[in-house]
Design a protein around this motif. Structure first.
Motif, short mmCIF file in Angstrom:
data_model
loop_
_atom_site.label_atom_id
_atom_site.label_comp_id
_atom_site.label_asym_id
_atom_site.label_seq_id
_atom_site.Cartn_x
_atom_site.Cartn_y
_atom_site.Cartn_z
N PRO A 209 -9.55 2.07 7.96
CA PRO A 209 -9.04 3.31 8.31
C PRO A 209 -7.74 3.13 9.27
CG PRO A 209 -10.98 3.47 8.88
CD PRO A 209 -11.13 2.02 8.16
N GLN A 210 -7.94 2.34 10.13
CA GLN A 210 -6.99 2.06 11.24
C GLN A 210 -5.57 1.61 10.99
OE1 GLN A 210 -9.84 0.43 10.84
NE2 GLN A 210 -9.35 -1.71 11.05
N GLU A 211 -5.58 0.70 9.80
CA GLU A 211 -4.51 0.15 9.31
C GLU A 211 -3.54 0.68 8.33
OE1 GLU A 211 -5.41 -3.81 7.74
OE2 GLU A 211 -6.87 -4.19 9.28
N GLU A 212 -2.58 0.49 8.36
CA GLU A 212 -1.37 1.17 7.51
C GLU A 212 -1.45 0.36 6.37
OE1 GLU A 212 2.37 1.97 9.15
OE2 GLU A 212 1.82 3.47 10.39
N GLN A 213 -1.55 0.72 4.94
CA GLN A 213 -1.70 0.18 3.96
C GLN A 213 -1.06 1.03 2.68
OE1 GLN A 213 -5.63 -1.92 3.54
NE2 GLN A 213 -6.03 -0.28 4.74
N SER A 214 -0.57 -0.13 1.83
CA SER A 214 0.20 0.65 0.59
C SER A 214 0.06 -0.38 -0.67
CB SER A 214 1.68 0.82 0.90
OG SER A 214 2.14 -0.76 0.93
N GLY A 215 0.62 0.35 -1.91
CA GLY A 215 0.59 -0.38 -2.98
C GLY A 215 1.31 0.71 -4.12
N VAL A 216 1.25 0.18 -5.55
CA VAL A 216 2.15 0.73 -6.36
C VAL A 216 1.18 1.29 -7.22
CG1 VAL A 216 4.33 -0.54 -6.28
CG2 VAL A 216 2.52 -1.41 -7.69
N LEU A 217 1.59 2.36 -7.87
CA LEU A 217 0.91 3.17 -9.03
C LEU A 217 1.38 2.97 -10.26
CD1 LEU A 217 0.59 6.62 -7.23
CD2 LEU A 217 -0.99 4.73 -6.98
N LEU A 218 0.49 2.45 -11.40
CA LEU A 218 1.20 1.95 -12.65
C LEU A 218 0.56 3.24 -13.54
CD1 LEU A 218 0.09 -1.67 -12.11
CD2 LEU A 218 2.66 -0.80 -11.96
N GLY A 219 1.38 3.20 -14.53
CA GLY A 219 0.85 4.04 -15.74
C GLY A 219 2.00 4.37 -16.64
N GLU A 220 2.08 5.65 -16.93
CA GLU A 220 3.12 6.17 -18.09
C GLU A 220 3.45 7.69 -17.95
OE1 GLU A 220 1.91 6.11 -22.25
OE2 GLU A 220 -0.08 6.57 -21.53
N LEU B 273 1.78 -1.42 -18.60
CA LEU B 273 2.28 -0.11 -17.70
C LEU B 273 3.52 -0.19 -17.12
CD1 LEU B 273 -1.41 0.58 -16.49
CD2 LEU B 273 -0.38 1.47 -18.54
N GLU B 274 4.07 0.74 -16.57
CA GLU B 274 5.29 0.92 -15.64
C GLU B 274 4.83 1.55 -14.26
OE1 GLU B 274 7.92 4.41 -16.48
OE2 GLU B 274 7.04 3.94 -18.55
N VAL B 275 5.84 1.05 -13.39
CA VAL B 275 5.64 1.82 -12.02
C VAL B 275 5.87 3.18 -12.09
CG1 VAL B 275 6.53 1.60 -9.62
CG2 VAL B 275 5.93 -0.55 -11.00
N MET C 196 12.68 6.69 -1.45
CA MET C 196 14.04 6.93 -1.94
C MET C 196 14.44 5.48 -2.32
SD MET C 196 14.62 9.85 -2.25
CE MET C 196 16.25 9.67 -2.63
N ASP C 197 14.08 4.30 -1.38
CA ASP C 197 14.60 2.97 -1.58
C ASP C 197 14.09 2.30 -2.67
OD1 ASP C 197 16.47 3.51 0.52
OD2 ASP C 197 15.29 2.27 2.02
N ASN C 198 12.88 2.38 -3.00
CA ASN C 198 11.95 1.84 -3.91
C ASN C 198 11.44 2.49 -5.10
OD1 ASN C 198 11.40 -0.96 -2.50
ND2 ASN C 198 11.23 0.55 -0.97
N PHE C 199 11.45 3.92 -4.95
CA PHE C 199 10.69 4.48 -6.03
C PHE C 199 11.46 6.11 -6.57
CE2 PHE C 199 7.48 2.42 -3.81
CZ PHE C 199 7.04 1.51 -4.65
#
Length: 193
Positions: free
Chosen positions: A70-81, A131-133, A156-159
């Motif tokens: 929980p002390q780290e900043e983390q991320s990822g992408v969500l896939l679906g439709e 699936l798509e992002v 805005m830059d990526n999604f």
């Protein structure tokens, strides 16, 4: 499909049977219906014409990443439709891929660069080819206004475009919310399923 949220959130379990009348009402002029899951848990108010559904496994995986460290900043992408019926739009999140910084780079918070996207697309092709992002998640311990502006820029830059969502997990306050881009802002959604 299942969701859970910290705080005093409304949780309603809905089990739909084969209700032909409801299915007909969900069809638009092109005779297409939004395929909704049978067993869902609703969090908050989802009465708007934009609805977000997330599968239990995807939700559980995000939480394990967020609260595992929980002390780290983390991320990822969500896939679906994304499915549409008339004015109603439903976003179905069915998969998650964690954004991992390449081993030869030092981690500097949440970043989506060319090398990270290459790894993400390779994993999408391998594990989720159909699936798509549809958005992304960010997990961090505390969210200042400055950090939120940075997340908005990343979005805005990526999604950008369409029904792309951001799922933000504040690991310090144990607060979790979905956001959609509306009228130039990332707007917190009142509920999700």
């Amino acid at each position: 499909y299942c969701m859970a949220k910290g705080g005093a959130a409304m949780i309603e379990i809905i089990c739909n049977g084969d209700d032909e009348a409801k299915e007909k009402n969900e069809k638009n002029e092109k005779n297409t219906a939004i395929r909704r899951p049978k067993n869902i848990k609703q969090i908050g108010d989802v009465s708007s014409d934009r609805k977000i559904y997330i599968e239990d496994y995807a939700f559980t995986y995000i939480r394990s990443i967020a609260y595992g460290t929980p002390q780290e900043e983390q991320s990822g992408v969500l896939l679906g439709e994304c499915q549409k019926s008339g004015e109603e739009k439903c976003l179905f999140i069915k998969g998650v891929i964690r954004a991992k910084t390449p081993e030869n780079e030092t981690k500097q918070g949440i970043v989506f660069n060319e090398k990270i996207w290459e790894k993400i697309y390779a994993e999408i092709e391998k594990f989720f080819p159909d699936l798509e992002v549809v958005g992304w998640f960010a997990a961090m311990p505390g969210i200042t206004q400055e950090r939120f502006l940075y997340l908005k820029k990343l979005h805005m830059d990526n999604f950008s475009g369409g029904m792309k969502t951001m799922y933000l997990v504040n690991t310090c306050d144990k607060e979790e919310n979905f956001y959609l881009y509306e009228n130039g802002e990332l707007k917190k959604q009142k509920g999700y399923v």
